[in-house]
Scaffold this active site. Structure first.
Site, PDB file in Angstrom:
ATOM      1  N   GLU A 122      78.478-137.703 -35.168  1.00  0.00           N
ATOM      2  CA  GLU A 122      77.450-137.110 -36.028  1.00  0.00           C
ATOM      3  C   GLU A 122      76.358-136.550 -35.130  1.00  0.00           C
ATOM      4  O   GLU A 122      75.961-137.231 -34.172  1.00  0.00           O
ATOM      5  CB  GLU A 122      76.835-138.146 -36.978  1.00  0.00           C
ATOM      6  CG  GLU A 122      75.911-137.489 -37.984  1.00  0.00           C
ATOM      7  CD  GLU A 122      75.336-138.477 -39.018  1.00  0.00           C
ATOM      8  OE1 GLU A 122      75.540-139.689 -38.899  1.00  0.00           O
ATOM      9  OE2 GLU A 122      74.656-137.988 -39.921  1.00  0.00           O
ATOM     10  N   GLY A 254      70.154-145.820 -33.619  1.00  0.00           N
ATOM     11  CA  GLY A 254      70.328-147.232 -33.933  1.00  0.00           C
ATOM     12  C   GLY A 254      71.791-147.607 -34.084  1.00  0.00           C
ATOM     13  O   GLY A 254      72.280-148.535 -33.435  1.00  0.00           O
ATOM     14  N   ALA A 255      72.496-146.867 -34.932  1.00  0.00           N
ATOM     15  CA  ALA A 255      73.900-147.184 -35.178  1.00  0.00           C
ATOM     16  C   ALA A 255      74.543-146.043 -35.944  1.00  0.00           C
ATOM     17  O   ALA A 255      73.857-145.126 -36.392  1.00  0.00           O
ATOM     18  CB  ALA A 255      74.017-148.474 -35.982  1.00  0.00           C
ATOM     19  N   MET A 256      75.882-146.128 -36.088  1.00  0.00           N
ATOM     20  CA  MET A 256      76.619-145.035 -36.722  1.00  0.00           C
ATOM     21  C   MET A 256      77.726-145.574 -37.620  1.00  0.00           C
ATOM     22  O   MET A 256      78.483-146.453 -37.233  1.00  0.00           O
ATOM     23  CB  MET A 256      77.186-144.135 -35.605  1.00  0.00           C
ATOM     24  CG  MET A 256      77.974-142.964 -36.116  1.00  0.00           C
ATOM     25  SD  MET A 256      76.944-141.866 -37.130  1.00  0.00           S
ATOM     26  CE  MET A 256      78.154-141.235 -38.266  1.00  0.00           C
ATOM     27  N   GLU A 257      77.794-144.981 -38.806  1.00  0.00           N
ATOM     28  CA  GLU A 257      78.644-145.504 -39.878  1.00  0.00           C
ATOM     29  C   GLU A 257      80.085-145.020 -39.860  1.00  0.00           C
ATOM     30  O   GLU A 257      80.734-144.969 -40.922  1.00  0.00           O
ATOM     31  CB  GLU A 257      78.011-145.108 -41.212  1.00  0.00           C
ATOM     32  CG  GLU A 257      78.069-143.600 -41.570  1.00  0.00           C
ATOM     33  CD  GLU A 257      76.812-142.807 -41.223  1.00  0.00           C
ATOM     34  OE1 GLU A 257      76.049-143.257 -40.337  1.00  0.00           O
ATOM     35  OE2 GLU A 257      76.592-141.747 -41.827  1.00  0.00           O
ATOM     36  N   ASN A 258      80.663-144.677 -38.708  1.00  0.00           N
ATOM     37  CA  ASN A 258      82.053-144.206 -38.648  1.00  0.00           C
ATOM     38  C   ASN A 258      82.960-145.056 -39.537  1.00  0.00           C
ATOM     39  O   ASN A 258      82.864-146.272 -39.538  1.00  0.00           O
ATOM     40  CB  ASN A 258      82.569-144.293 -37.215  1.00  0.00           C
ATOM     41  CG  ASN A 258      81.559-143.802 -36.211  1.00  0.00           C
ATOM     42  OD1 ASN A 258      81.143-142.663 -36.278  1.00  0.00           O
ATOM     43  ND2 ASN A 258      81.116-144.681 -35.329  1.00  0.00           N
ATOM     44  N   HIS A 290      72.592-151.102 -43.697  1.00  0.00           N
ATOM     45  CA  HIS A 290      72.523-149.638 -43.833  1.00  0.00           C
ATOM     46  C   HIS A 290      73.876-148.999 -43.489  1.00  0.00           C
ATOM     47  O   HIS A 290      74.417-148.216 -44.277  1.00  0.00           O
ATOM     48  CB  HIS A 290      71.419-149.102 -42.910  1.00  0.00           C
ATOM     49  CG  HIS A 290      71.264-147.620 -42.937  1.00  0.00           C
ATOM     50  ND1 HIS A 290      70.321-146.994 -43.729  1.00  0.00           N
ATOM     51  CD2 HIS A 290      71.929-146.630 -42.282  1.00  0.00           C
ATOM     52  CE1 HIS A 290      70.417-145.688 -43.549  1.00  0.00           C
ATOM     53  NE2 HIS A 290      71.388-145.439 -42.678  1.00  0.00           N
ATOM     54  N   GLU A 291      74.401-149.348 -42.335  1.00  0.00           N
ATOM     55  CA  GLU A 291      75.665-148.716 -41.922  1.00  0.00           C
ATOM     56  C   GLU A 291      76.793-149.121 -42.860  1.00  0.00           C
ATOM     57  O   GLU A 291      77.637-148.306 -43.211  1.00  0.00           O
ATOM     58  CB  GLU A 291      76.025-149.085 -40.478  1.00  0.00           C
ATOM     59  CG  GLU A 291      74.951-148.796 -39.436  1.00  0.00           C
ATOM     60  CD  GLU A 291      74.371-147.392 -39.493  1.00  0.00           C
ATOM     61  OE1 GLU A 291      75.083-146.465 -39.916  1.00  0.00           O
ATOM     62  OE2 GLU A 291      73.190-147.222 -39.124  1.00  0.00           O
ATOM     63  N   HIS A 294      76.699-147.171 -46.072  1.00  0.00           N
ATOM     64  CA  HIS A 294      77.161-145.784 -45.928  1.00  0.00           C
ATOM     65  C   HIS A 294      78.628-145.639 -46.326  1.00  0.00           C
ATOM     66  O   HIS A 294      79.078-144.535 -46.605  1.00  0.00           O
ATOM     67  CB  HIS A 294      77.014-145.330 -44.477  1.00  0.00           C
ATOM     68  CG  HIS A 294      75.723-144.612 -44.166  1.00  0.00           C
ATOM     69  ND1 HIS A 294      75.198-143.643 -44.980  1.00  0.00           N
ATOM     70  CD2 HIS A 294      74.882-144.702 -43.103  1.00  0.00           C
ATOM     71  CE1 HIS A 294      74.076-143.161 -44.432  1.00  0.00           C
ATOM     72  NE2 HIS A 294      73.854-143.795 -43.298  1.00  0.00           N
TER      73      HIS A 294
HETATM   74  N1  0A1 Z   1      74.034-141.695 -39.486  1.00  0.00           N
HETATM   75  C1  0A1 Z   1      73.387-142.662 -38.645  1.00  0.00           C
HETATM   76  C2  0A1 Z   1      72.377-142.097 -37.737  1.00  0.00           C
HETATM   77  C3  0A1 Z   1      72.859-141.374 -36.548  1.00  0.00           C
HETATM   78  C4  0A1 Z   1      72.671-140.026 -36.475  1.00  0.00           C
HETATM   79  C5  0A1 Z   1      72.991-139.325 -35.343  1.00  0.00           C
HETATM   80  C6  0A1 Z   1      73.516-140.047 -34.289  1.00  0.00           C
HETATM   81  O1  0A1 Z   1      73.809-139.396 -33.117  1.00  0.00           O
HETATM   82  C7  0A1 Z   1      73.269-138.185 -32.884  1.00  0.00           C
HETATM   83  C8  0A1 Z   1      73.731-141.387 -34.355  1.00  0.00           C
HETATM   84  C9  0A1 Z   1      73.407-142.053 -35.510  1.00  0.00           C
HETATM   85  C10 0A1 Z   1      72.593-143.589 -39.545  1.00  0.00           C
HETATM   86  O2  0A1 Z   1      71.969-143.144 -40.481  1.00  0.00           O
HETATM   87  O3  0A1 Z   1      72.561-144.772 -39.265  1.00  0.00           O
HETATM   88 ZN    ZN Z   2      72.104-143.662 -42.256  1.00  0.00          ZN
END
Ligand code: 0A1
Ligand code: ZN
Length: 850
Positions: A122, A254-258, A290-291, A294
């Protein structure tokens, strides 16, 4: 600059992609500097698209070969992607590319962190992995085979095969490429298990590097609580057989919701009592929630395009706030959120970076992961819920999930489910998404013959690109208190929709005191001419916990502004009111601790600027220090009681109860340290058996210009722990005296442990510098120059983190002309740096355009 004329992307130009993707098969042959990615993608023409140009995004890729339906082709390749002649019928695209994760310092795409492969896609990182229509409205199932000699090989979805040196994963849920993830490394699992409400057994794992096993238990419990809560409150259950979380040391956010494979900044998931503070625990619980949330709001229903980012982020932040309120204290959470919004979102919304919650254009989407999109976006959901009521909210959400599951949606789709469930026209409400700037609501009152009239007016100052503002729908929660402090009218939500509107309350025996904007019912600035006596009355009696706190906050702000502007002495109403609240043993300790908080120095600068005055950082700093000192003396007799009330005679637990006590005890220790020169803090440091107490004592000592021995001991004790060392770096800069801050920060950048390519470490020092208001704004500009030096150095390595940190300069127009000139010079120096990234170029030029 890299792009002579950077391209601007507009929401109004949206068109669907010419092809749909039915399936994606990827094979990764991992090698640190020559990873091969082979793709096999089934495309078919999109009946809803007019344009059949077959363009695939791709950046920093070496194309080895490409074919369509088995026939080798030679596409036209640029640094943005490739174009190829594609049939107007279903076809199979195959390609092989080579990438260099070992040299990927931007932490976007496939990169390496301490020998581990991981990804961040993302918003537009997948295009650095292979050629693909890298846009959120293109959704497909993915099958991924990873070949590599590392013991743990992970991707999205469910495991579908494995052997010596390989593993295969299949994700049955169609998803956009930004949710793709791959992890490979020497990792250890902290396992868990969850049975969903329909009886599906889910295997849970928190994967960490060897040595971090002891920091997993809390995160795992938070995950289970989140899974259960989403079932109980939203009726949403998890939809795969496994859910993996991986902790990574180098991560921009912070983190990512893959999907099925969340990747976390290790600071946002690893926790133990010895190494993490209560605040860390609370933040970790919220980010895991949060993650996880998502999975439905973001993954199952995603965004049509990146302008709709708030569709997933605003809603998911709102959901995680609901979760935290349920797990902990609702009023405390609401107060934290208001503090945070005012500290981060208001300056953004009222400065050069102001943008609508749904922006209409951007150059670099990574610059729009902002407090406005996230936190103001969440406030919009809260207002919507307040306006339609809890039941209608639940029905609208059920309809949203039913109607849009598996789709890539827009804010219009979101609003429509509320219109369809309630029959209400939400056209005017939608202005919250398109109009930038913080509305100001003024309150006027009238009392005659038993009738009390409140006149509410709204206005929003012009913001970049938006000179004219229209009235918004503002839910203003109001309650009335009688002269003896009893509530004579319970909370009622007044709907302010015009520029100015009057609301009457009849049949009252005496003139009431209004408690306006209860529970912070809208993200607005309230301008209310209230006497200190009225504020003190609300501080003593308001039945709304938020507004009771707010009354104290307004008193504090007022007295500080008077101290700064007219050298006034601290106000007695504030000091006495505070003392009464602190004495009230029936009040939650966490709440009492919040009462002891003060507006930030940056907020005071904003308030002065709005009053037409020039804020001088040292004058603000001096007023805050004086008020703290006077407060310490005023509550002196109570401090021993606060200390004994907050002693905890039980094993450490980061729950609301214990952390509230520690927060109050810590606030009391800070006051005590102003009276005893740090004697008690020195003792507490010696006996501290958790990081909250240890860090509180150390900060009290540093604030009192003591604690050098403790600082050195802290280093010896924790130098092996990256996350604790971030605290060690950050604390010294945060606690430094104004004239020493820049030098302390500069010295720390020369410390052998200052690994500036690690975003957490960089932020620990440079973020703390920017947050130390009087230190950053030192009159000779040393703070500005130091930050600019490091942003220029970091930009070619990590544009995303550099660009985000440029926002430290966003408030520059508030200050005196000398400081403005110094900041302008630094911004110009950054802007003129050769080959500056698109990310940083956009941020600096927006700030300079102020
Ligand atoms: N979607 C994630 C936030 C996020 C956005 C961009 C990133 O890399 C550029 C990483 C994480 C969330 O809302 O937690
Ligand atoms: Zn988010």
């Amino acid at each position: 600059m890299r792009d002579a004329a950077p391209t601007t992307i507009y929401l109004k130009d949206y068109t669907p992609f010419g092809y749909l993707v039915d399936s994606v098969h990827l094979t990764f042959d991992l090698a640190a500097h020559a990873t091969r990615v082979t793709s096999r993608i089934a495309f078919r023409p999109n009946p809803d698209a007019a344009d059949r140009t077959f363009f695939l995004h791709g950046e920093e890729l070496t194309l080895i070969r490409a074919s369509i339906d088995g026939v080798q082709i030679t596409p036209e390749v640029t640094d943005k992607g490739l174009t190829a002649p594609a049939p107007d019928a279903p076809f199979i695209w195959e390609a092989e590319v080579e990438i260099d994760p070992g040299n990927n310092t931007a932490l976007e795409g496939l990169y390496m962190s301490n020998g581990m492969y991981c990804t961040q896609c993302e918003a537009e990182g997948f295009r650095k992995i292979t050629y693909y229509p890298d846009r959120p409205d293109v959704m497909s199932t993915f099958t991924v085979r990873i070949n590599g000699d590392l013991p743990v090989l992970l991707s999205n979805g469910n495991p579908s095969g494995k052997g010596e040196g390989w593993a295969e994963w299949t994700d049955p849920w169609p998803k956009p490429a930004y949710l793709f993830a791959l992890v490979a490394g020497e990792l250890i699992a902290h396992p868990g298990q969850f049975t969903t409400m329909s009886g599906r057994d889910v295997e849970l794992n928190l994967w960490v590097r060897p040595g971090d096993e002891g920091k997993c238990a809390f995160g795992m419990e938070a995950l289970k609580k989140s899974m259960k809560w989403d079932e109980d409150v939203y009726g949403r259950e998890y939809d795969l057989d496994v859910f993996n979380i991986v902790a990574v040391d180098d991560f921009n956010m912070g983190a990512m919701e893959n999907k099925g494979l969340n990747i976390f900044n290790s600071s946002a998931v690893l926790a133990s009592p010895e190494t993490s503070t209560d605040m860390n625990f609370e933040r970790i619980e919220a980010i895991i929630a949060h993650e996880y949330f998502h999975n439905w709001t973001g993954n199952r229903i995603t965004c049509r395009d990146w302008f709709q980012l708030c569709l997933k982020e605003g809603l998911t932040v709102f959901r995680d706030a609901q979760f935290t309120s349920d797990m902990r204290s609702a009023p405390v959470k609401r107060i934290h959120d208001a503090i945070d919004l005012r500290a981060r979102q208001f300056p953004e919304d009222n400065g050069p970076l102001s943008h609508p919650v749904r922006p209409e254009s951007f150059q670099e989407i990574n610059n729009f992961y902002t407090a406005t999109v996230y936190e103001k976006g969440a406030e919009i959901i809260g207002m919507l819920k307040r306006l339609v009521g809890d039941e209608a909210y639940t029905n609208a959400l059920d309809l949203y999930f039913d109607r849009h599951d598996g789709q890539a949606c827009t804010i219009e789709d979101w609003i429509k489910v509320f219109e369809d469930t309630t029959g209400r026209d939400l056209d005017q409400f939608k202005r919250w998404y398109s109009q930038s700037g913080t509305p100001r609501v003024t309150v006027a009152e009238e009392w005659a013959d038993g009738t009390y009239t409140l006149t509410l007016s709204q206005r929003t100052e012009p913001t970049p690109g938006q000179d004219e503002k229209l009235p918004q729908v503002i839910p203003v929660a109001v309650g009335l208190l009688g002269p003896n402090g009893d509530e004579v009218r319970a909370t009622e939500v007044l709907e302010l929709t015009e520029a100015s509107q009057s609301f009457t309350f009849t049949g009252l025996a005496a003139k009431p005191t209004a408690s306006v904007l209860r529970d912070f019912s809208a993200p607005v600035i309230l301008e209310q001419d209230q006497s200190n006596a009225e504020r003190a009355f609300l501080l003593a009696h308001d039945t709304d916990a938020f507004n009771r706190w707010q009354a104290g906050r307004s008193l504090a702000e007022d007295t500080l502004l008077n101290m700064i502007q007219s050298d006034a002495a601290p106000d007695a109403d504030y000091l006495d009111g505070l003392l009464a609240v602190l004495r009230d043993g029936d009040l939650d300790p966490a709440y009492r601790a919040l009462m002891l908080g003060l507006p930030t120095q940056s907020e005071l600068a904003a308030a002065l600027h709005e009053n037409g005055e020039t804020p001088y950082p040292m004058a603000i700093w001096t007023a805050v220090e004086t008020l703290r000192q006077v407060t310490a003396q005023h509550v002196q007799d109570l401090l021993p009681r606060l200390h004994s009330e907050t002693v905890i005679d039980a094993p450490y637990n980061p729950d609301a109860d214990q952390s509230g006590k520690r927060a109050l005890g810590g606030a009391a220790l800070a006051l005590t340290s102003r009276l005893d020169g740090g004697a008690k803090a020195t003792e507490e440091y010696k006996t501290a058996d958790n990081m909250t107490l240890q860090l509180t004592a150390l900060s009290c000592l540093l604030r009192a210009s003591k604690g050098q021995a403790e600082l050195a001991a802290f280093y010896d004790q924790w130098q092996h722990d990256r996350l604790v060392m971030d605290k060690w770096f950050g604390l010294q800069v945060s606690m430094a005296a104004p004239d020493a801050t820049a030098d302390v920060a500069r010295n720390l950048t020369e410390h052998p442990d200052f690994n500036w390519k690690n975003p957490n470490r960089f932020r620990a020092v440079m973020g703390a510098l920017a947050m130390n208001h009087a230190g950053f704004h030192r009159a000779d500009g040393a703070g500005y120059a130091l930050l600019a030096d490091w942003l220029i150095k970091l930009d070619p390595v990590n544009p995303q983190t550099t660009a985000r940190m440029c926002s430290a300069f966003q408030t520059w127009k508030r200050y005196d002309t000398d400081r403005q000139a110094l900041i302008r010079a630094q911004l110009t120096r950054i802007a003129e740096t050769p080959d500056l990234s698109r990310d940083t170029t956009e941020m600096v030029s927006r700030i300079l355009d102020a």
